[in-house]
Design a protein around this motif. Structure first.
Motif, mmCIF file in Angstrom:
data_model
loop_
_atom_site.group_PDB
_atom_site.id
_atom_site.type_symbol
_atom_site.label_atom_id
_atom_site.label_comp_id
_atom_site.label_asym_id
_atom_site.label_seq_id
_atom_site.Cartn_x
_atom_site.Cartn_y
_atom_site.Cartn_z
ATOM 1 N N GLU A 79 157.627 39.856 89.562
ATOM 2 C CA GLU A 79 156.480 39.194 89.472
ATOM 3 C C GLU A 79 156.422 38.261 88.531
ATOM 4 O OE1 GLU A 79 151.645 39.820 89.386
ATOM 5 O OE2 GLU A 79 152.815 41.062 90.486
ATOM 6 N N LEU A 80 156.713 38.825 87.034
ATOM 7 C CA LEU A 80 156.275 38.027 86.041
ATOM 8 C C LEU A 80 157.473 36.924 86.125
ATOM 9 C CD1 LEU A 80 156.235 40.875 83.223
ATOM 10 C CD2 LEU A 80 154.544 38.799 83.758
ATOM 11 N N THR A 82 158.811 35.292 88.811
ATOM 12 C CA THR A 82 158.465 34.268 89.788
ATOM 13 C C THR A 82 157.166 33.560 89.248
ATOM 14 O OG1 THR A 82 157.545 35.943 90.969
ATOM 15 C CG2 THR A 82 159.853 35.177 91.323
ATOM 16 N N MET A 83 156.329 34.254 88.476
ATOM 17 C CA MET A 83 155.020 33.685 88.154
ATOM 18 C C MET A 83 155.351 32.562 86.979
ATOM 19 S SD MET A 83 151.463 35.209 86.889
ATOM 20 C CE MET A 83 151.978 35.936 85.594
ATOM 21 N N TYR A 93 157.094 36.172 78.715
ATOM 22 C CA TYR A 93 155.850 36.628 79.259
ATOM 23 C C TYR A 93 154.843 37.133 78.392
ATOM 24 C CZ TYR A 93 159.676 37.143 82.592
ATOM 25 O OH TYR A 93 160.612 37.044 83.431
ATOM 26 N N TYR A 243 163.109 32.106 92.957
ATOM 27 C CA TYR A 243 161.881 32.799 93.772
ATOM 28 C C TYR A 243 162.436 33.961 94.851
ATOM 29 C CZ TYR A 243 159.181 29.247 91.768
ATOM 30 O OH TYR A 243 158.491 28.470 90.668
ATOM 31 N N LEU A 387 151.001 41.476 82.175
ATOM 32 C CA LEU A 387 151.100 41.212 83.867
ATOM 33 C C LEU A 387 149.599 41.548 84.220
ATOM 34 C CD1 LEU A 387 152.191 40.657 86.627
ATOM 35 C CD2 LEU A 387 153.050 43.096 86.696
ATOM 36 N N ARG A 391 146.613 39.040 85.816
ATOM 37 C CA ARG A 391 146.050 39.212 86.893
ATOM 38 C C ARG A 391 144.422 38.724 86.720
ATOM 39 N NH1 ARG A 391 148.364 42.864 90.858
ATOM 40 N NH2 ARG A 391 150.517 42.416 91.229
ATOM 41 N N SER A 398 150.307 30.644 90.913
ATOM 42 C CA SER A 398 150.922 30.766 91.982
ATOM 43 C C SER A 398 151.825 32.250 91.584
ATOM 44 C CB SER A 398 152.042 29.705 92.160
ATOM 45 O OG SER A 398 152.840 30.147 93.244
ATOM 46 N N ARG A 399 151.890 33.042 92.796
ATOM 47 C CA ARG A 399 152.596 34.362 92.512
ATOM 48 C C ARG A 399 153.560 34.525 93.640
ATOM 49 N NH1 ARG A 399 147.922 35.393 89.433
ATOM 50 N NH2 ARG A 399 148.291 36.300 87.706
ATOM 51 N N LYS A 402 153.902 39.352 94.468
ATOM 52 C CA LYS A 402 152.772 40.011 93.910
ATOM 53 C C LYS A 402 152.835 41.345 94.200
ATOM 54 C CE LYS A 402 147.878 39.585 93.359
ATOM 55 N NZ LYS A 402 146.682 38.919 93.548
#
Length: 484
Positions: A79-80, A82-83, A93, A243, A387, A391, A398-399, A402
């Motif tokens: 998630e991190l 791709t975010m 991050y 992604y 993370l 949130r 955009s995530r 998720k």
């Protein structure tokens, strides 16, 4: 062609400039994760898990749970990644979530402890297994081991400087070799098991250490063998269609590694008693001597191949961490330069090579493992906290991936456990590691926070950066939109 691939190609075609290429495929991503994780750990360190857990049954539970925990962490990092689709992993991050100082502190300890220590130990292990047969029953001279380790580090650094595709070929080849080696161990162990040798599995939980600190330390040893599950996040910018391929690579590689590790340990336990494992400096070698007969000489070669491939992947991925840190102004600008012909971060690779070579001189470099594990667990905890924090503070970002809230919360709680309980069992190591982290604060204040530096000092920095650019034929990364 998938829509995501079309989108990426369209984006790439509209974007020009001078930057590193997206050359890593899904297979390369899987090979990097598996290649970095499966180093010397599974061949050497099972006795550490058994020593602290106390029993074979609990050791197997630790191996399974360590794999599951690493999988949870990898999904959170998917998630991190791709975010925040930037290379640099935890550094990127932590920077996004908590700002420059915490990110710099991670970069600080990664630069002087996490990365070079791991690379130095891996290189020393490779050299030890390659050179020992030439000395027979005598111990190989430390100087010879260090010299070969230094030559290996320099050789792999040159390959990484020359061509990314060469790096992926080396990674793919040695990943296949080490998996083949583990399959031999599993086949021999299960053959021994199914010919009626079940005696080592009678009362498998006898002697279990149930103390929280012992369990935490046994997980440290298990997680050490899984180290590297987040390395693909260091090279996100060079991964084709991150992604899609980042989470896929994680979901393929982590269950694969966990299954291989668990069945390999079952094979070890089928052949070797608890005392055999605890008395062995390299469990795979002892296993080979017991089961492979005249072919036992292959096991040191396999261990050497495993460490060589792991070192290659670690050099490739971690050099991008320092490249991104320098690009953001947290390291000398020279480290963020790219070779004009080969599009590789040559100064970053050479800089890391020099620090790793310096650590080879330190006689007690292996003592740093205890510091490495605490520091790594601490900053992974901070990344996962980031993370959860993002949130709340950035709900509309955009995530593409998720994960359910339960996963990062569970992973965070377990990481806190792994950070806190060793403080009671190894207070000296934890204290030293904490002191090294805090030492980065004055360094940050002087080198980054202090804006109005004397002209002579700023000129010294500029001359150093310009000299490196001319020496290595490198220039800064440049990205622009075509047509502007």
């Amino acid at each position: 062609m998938a829509k995501s691939e079309e989108k990426e190609e369209s984006s790439s075609s509209s974007e020009g400039g001078f930057k590193m290429k997206k050359e890593l495929t899904l297979i390369d991503g899987v090979a990097i994760i598996v290649g970095v994780i499966v180093g010397s750990g599974i061949f050497v360190s099972p006795k550490g898990v058994l020593n602290y857990s106390g029993s074979m049954g609990m050791a197997l539970i630790v191996w399974v749970m360590s794999g599951i925990l690493s999988m949870l962490g990898a999904l959170c990092y998917a998630e991190l990644g791709t975010m925040i689709p930037k290379s640099g992993g935890d550094y990127a991050y932590i920077m996004e979530a908590f700002g420059p100082l915490p990110a710099f502190l991670y970069l600080w300890v990664a630069l002087f402890i996490l990365v070079p220590t791991g690379n130095a130990i891996t290189a020393m292990t490779f050299a030890q297994y390659i050179i020992q047969p030439f000395w027979g029953d005598c111990k190989a001279p430390v100087e010879a081991v260090r010299l070969l380790a230094a030559a290996t580090i320099c050789g792999l650094t040159l390959i990484n400087c020359y061509n990314v595709k060469w790096v992926t070929r080396v990674t793919d080849t040695f990943t296949a070799t080490k998996i083949f080696a583990l399959l031999i161990i599993v086949a021999a162990g299960f053959y021994h098991l199914f010919t009626g040798h079940w005696e080592n599995f009678h009362a498998p939980m006898d002697g279990t250490n149930w103390g929280p600190s012992h369990l935490a330390l046994s997980f440290y040893n298990g997680l050490f063998s899984y180290s590297g599950w987040n390395y693909l996040n260091y090279v996100t910018e060079e991964l084709k269609n991150p992604y899609r391929n980042l989470p896929r690579a994680i979901c393929i590689s982590m269950p694969l590694v966990t299954i291989i590790y668990v069945v390999t340990n079952i094979a070890y336990f089928a052949v070797l008693t608890r005392n055999d494992i605890l008395a062995s400096d390299a469990v795979a070698i002892t296993f080979g001597d017991r089961m492979l007969g005249v072919a036992s000489f292959l096991m040191p070669v396999f261990v050497a191949c495993a460490t060589f491939g792991s070192l290659n992947g670690a050099i490739f991925a971690s050099s991008r961490l320092f490249f991104v840190g320098a690009r953001d102004g947290h390291l000398p600008r020279a480290i963020s330069l790219i070779d004009v012909k080969r599009l590789t971060p040559v100064p970053s690779l050479l800089f890391m090579c020099l620090i790793t070579l310096a650590l080879l001189i330190v006689s007690d470099v292996y003592v740093l493992i205890n510091y490495v594990q605490f520091v790594e667990a601490l900053f992974i905890t901070i990344s996962v906290l980031g993370l959860l924090y993002m949130r709340y503070t950035m709900p509309n970002v955009s995530r593409p991936i998720k994960v359910n809230y339960i996963l990062p919360i569970t992973f965070f709680v377990i990481c806190v456990f792994l950070v806190i309980f060793p403080c009671y069992e190894s207070p000296v190591e934890v204290g030293v590691a904490t002191a090294i982290i805090l030492l980065g604060i004055p360094v940050y204040m002087v080198t980054i926070w202090w804006q109005n530096k004397p002209k002579w000092l700023q000129k010294l920095f500029d001359n150093f950066n310009d000299s490196c650019a001319k020496l290595f034929m490198c220039i800064p990364e440049q990205v622009y939109e075509k047509g502007l």
